[in-house]
Design a protein around this motif. Structure first.
Motif, PDB file in Angstrom:
ATOM      1  N   ASN A   1      -5.284  24.316   9.855  1.00  0.00           N
ATOM      2  CA  ASN A   1      -4.342  23.222   9.670  1.00  0.00           C
ATOM      3  C   ASN A   1      -5.030  21.919  10.075  1.00  0.00           C
ATOM      4  O   ASN A   1      -5.357  21.765  11.248  1.00  0.00           O
ATOM      5  N   PRO A   2      -5.293  21.006   9.145  1.00  0.00           N
ATOM      6  CA  PRO A   2      -4.925  21.064   7.736  1.00  0.00           C
ATOM      7  C   PRO A   2      -5.984  21.723   6.856  1.00  0.00           C
ATOM      8  O   PRO A   2      -5.767  21.891   5.654  1.00  0.00           O
TER       9      PRO A   2
ATOM     10  N   ASN B   1      -8.123  25.072  17.743  1.00  0.00           N
ATOM     11  CA  ASN B   1      -8.946  24.392  16.751  1.00  0.00           C
ATOM     12  C   ASN B   1     -10.416  24.713  17.017  1.00  0.00           C
ATOM     13  O   ASN B   1     -10.848  24.763  18.167  1.00  0.00           O
TER      14      ASN B   1
ATOM     15  N   GLY C   1      -9.084  24.453  11.539  1.00  0.00           N
ATOM     16  CA  GLY C   1      -8.101  23.751  12.350  1.00  0.00           C
ATOM     17  C   GLY C   1      -7.258  24.707  13.173  1.00  0.00           C
ATOM     18  O   GLY C   1      -7.448  25.917  13.152  1.00  0.00           O
TER      19      GLY C   1
ATOM     20  N   ARG D   1      -2.134  15.649  16.630  1.00  0.00           N
ATOM     21  CA  ARG D   1      -1.035  15.367  15.715  1.00  0.00           C
ATOM     22  C   ARG D   1      -0.817  16.481  14.702  1.00  0.00           C
ATOM     23  O   ARG D   1       0.205  16.504  14.001  1.00  0.00           O
ATOM     24  N   MET D   2      -1.749  17.418  14.607  1.00  0.00           N
ATOM     25  CA  MET D   2      -1.605  18.543  13.689  1.00  0.00           C
ATOM     26  C   MET D   2      -0.870  19.720  14.327  1.00  0.00           C
ATOM     27  O   MET D   2      -0.710  20.764  13.696  1.00  0.00           O
ATOM     28  N   ARG D   3      -0.439  19.555  15.565  1.00  0.00           N
ATOM     29  CA  ARG D   3       0.231  20.647  16.274  1.00  0.00           C
ATOM     30  C   ARG D   3       1.722  20.380  16.435  1.00  0.00           C
ATOM     31  O   ARG D   3       2.123  19.255  16.763  1.00  0.00           O
TER      32      ARG D   3
ATOM     33  N   PHE E   1     -11.195  15.405   8.039  1.00  0.00           N
ATOM     34  CA  PHE E   1     -10.567  16.649   7.574  1.00  0.00           C
ATOM     35  C   PHE E   1     -10.851  16.813   6.080  1.00  0.00           C
ATOM     36  O   PHE E   1      -9.943  17.057   5.290  1.00  0.00           O
TER      37      PHE E   1
ATOM     38  N   GLY F   1      -7.116  16.052  17.214  1.00  0.00           N
ATOM     39  CA  GLY F   1      -6.314  16.831  16.268  1.00  0.00           C
ATOM     40  C   GLY F   1      -4.924  17.165  16.783  1.00  0.00           C
ATOM     41  O   GLY F   1      -4.208  17.972  16.180  1.00  0.00           O
TER      42      GLY F   1
END
Length: 436
Positions: A76-77, A153, A81, A386-388, A31, A384
């Motif tokens: 995101n981030p 994403n 994303g 964990r970004m949600r 990222f 990804g």
């Protein structure tokens, strides 16, 4: 004897080197906003700026739209994303039980929007220039099929695009064989807009409506932002529209914004793991349980791209050297499945491939195949994850456990096995998912 042993050891060492050299290289992940090598850093930075640019009415924004920039939904981030932003889709069943797109009146009923399931949340009128023009879309009572879809994403999608169609076909066959037909991932052949008449295996969008990154970008530019381009030259409505057409015009280098969006996405790195968390004993145990209870049947850990030089997207794009034969870890099969959460929506031909798509004869295109996807959605790639904060296609699940328990249909066996795990094992599996 010692000489023979030495020769054997040397042979084994060479064999290991040859084997290592023949293994596909890992796709870069991170990222960090850096290019994966498909574009120079300066080009990637410039393309990201285009991806982040805010569109205005003068640029052609609208007349109906959801967002003013790609970044608004995909960030995101970092740019590209996922996000919590969702879109609204509606429709109804016709007398024959088949899905039909809505008819949505605007401009006090003088104009009707047809040919798509998307309902835009925003409009450029009324305005100071047109204070008496009302074009906001609203859902008629007749549209009883209603759903939201959360933004996707797009980081690493260049690698997804570079996977050979045959890989997805083989995945679907193996799922049916190994599960005795209980798991039936569907491969959908879809039009490649930049290659009229050609189709490919759909892999982008919640309904696998696109096979190419460029088609996906052109679709989103029109339907989410209202910007017309060479690929999608027709406005959803001309009411309140004064911008010259197409809105997206080539620059001095011959590229338009859709080209730059696609080049940006193709040069993004794959979403990276939380390696610290992934290395813990608990997450490692959860990883084994993920496989054991059957999640991996659809949330496929690893895919490999086609060799460099392979023509894809109907011949419109060639896999570049830095993306050829690269392994990546999406934790998804990019196939359509009925897991009990389908939204009842069928992909609209006009919306996703343009009003002019009927001018061409598309190879391997099946209207029946499209209708069969009504209650199916694409397997959510878990990279990804964990970004949600909102999960599943509609964002309606907000905890990992709830999302797993919500699975039915083809995923019922795996969901039930999760329910049957000891609480400590459930926590281990959830910890593994938090590392993705």
């Amino acid at each position: 004897m010692r000489r023979l042993i030495a020769v054997a050891i040397a042979f084994l060492a060479v064999a290991r080197l040859v084997a290592a050299a023949s293994q596909p290289a890992e796709a870069p992940a991170g990222f960090d906003d850096a290019s994966n090598g498909a574009a120079s850093e300066s080009t990637h930075v410039a393309d990201r700026k285009t991806f982040d640019d805010v569109e205005t009415v003068e640029d052609g924004l609208g007349p109906l739209y959801n967002a003013q920039t790609c970044r608004e939904c995909h960030q995101n981030p970092v740019s590209g994303g996922a996000s919590q932003v969702n879109e609204l889709r509606v429709g109804h069943l016709g007398p024959d039980g088949r899905f039909q797109n809505p008819s949505i009146p605007i401009a006090r009923g003088t104009v009707v929007i047809t040919g798509r399931s998307l309902v835009n949340d925003r409009a450029i009128c009324p305005s100071s220039a047109a204070p008496d023009t009302e074009i906001q879309e609203r859902v008629p009572e007749s549209e009883h099929i209603r759903t939201r879809r959360i933004s996707l994403n797009v980081l690493g999608d260049g690698f997804v695009e570079a996977v050979a169609d045959s890989t997805f076909l083989a995945l679907a066959r193996e799922q049916r064989r190994s599960s005795g037909g209980r798991i039936r991932g569907q491969v959908l052949m879809v039009p490649i807009v930049e290659s009229p008449g050609k189709t490919g295996v759909g892999r982008f969008g919640w309904k696998d409506q696109h096979a190419s990154v460029l088609s996906f970008c052109g679709d989103a530019y029109l339907n989410e932002m209202g910007i017309t381009s060479r690929l999608f030259p027709d406005e959803v409505t001309t009411v309140c529209n004064d911008a010259s057409e197409p809105n997206d015009k080539p620059g001095a280098d011959g590229l338009d914004d859709v080209d730059r969006f696609a080049r940006f996405i193709r040069a993004t790195k794959a979403p990276a793991r939380d390696t610290v968390l992934a290395g813990t004993a608990l997450a490692r145990r959860g990883s084994r349980l993920f496989d054991r209870i059957g999640c991996v049947s659809c949330h496929v850990r690893t895919l490999t791209t086609a060799p460099a030089g392979t023509a894809i997207d109907g011949g419109a794009f060639t896999v570049p050297p830095v993306m050829g034969e690269r392994t990546f870890h999406p934790f998804g099969d990019f196939l359509l499945h009925d897991v009990g959460t389908g939204d009842g929506i069928v992909q609209s031909m006009e919306e996703h491939y343009g009003r002019r798509m009927y001018q061409y004869k598309w190879e391997h295109l099946s209207a029946a195949a499209f209708q069969s996807t009504m209650n199916k959605v694409r397997t959510a790639p878990l990279w990804g994850l964990r970004m949600r904060t909102r999960l599943m296609h509609d964002g309606a699940s907000v905890t990992l456990g709830a999302a797993i328990r919500r699975h039915r249909g083809e995923a019922l066996d795996a969901s039930q096995r999760f329910r049957g795990l000891r609480p400590s094992d459930q926590q281990a599996l959830l910890e593994f998912l938090r590392s993705l």
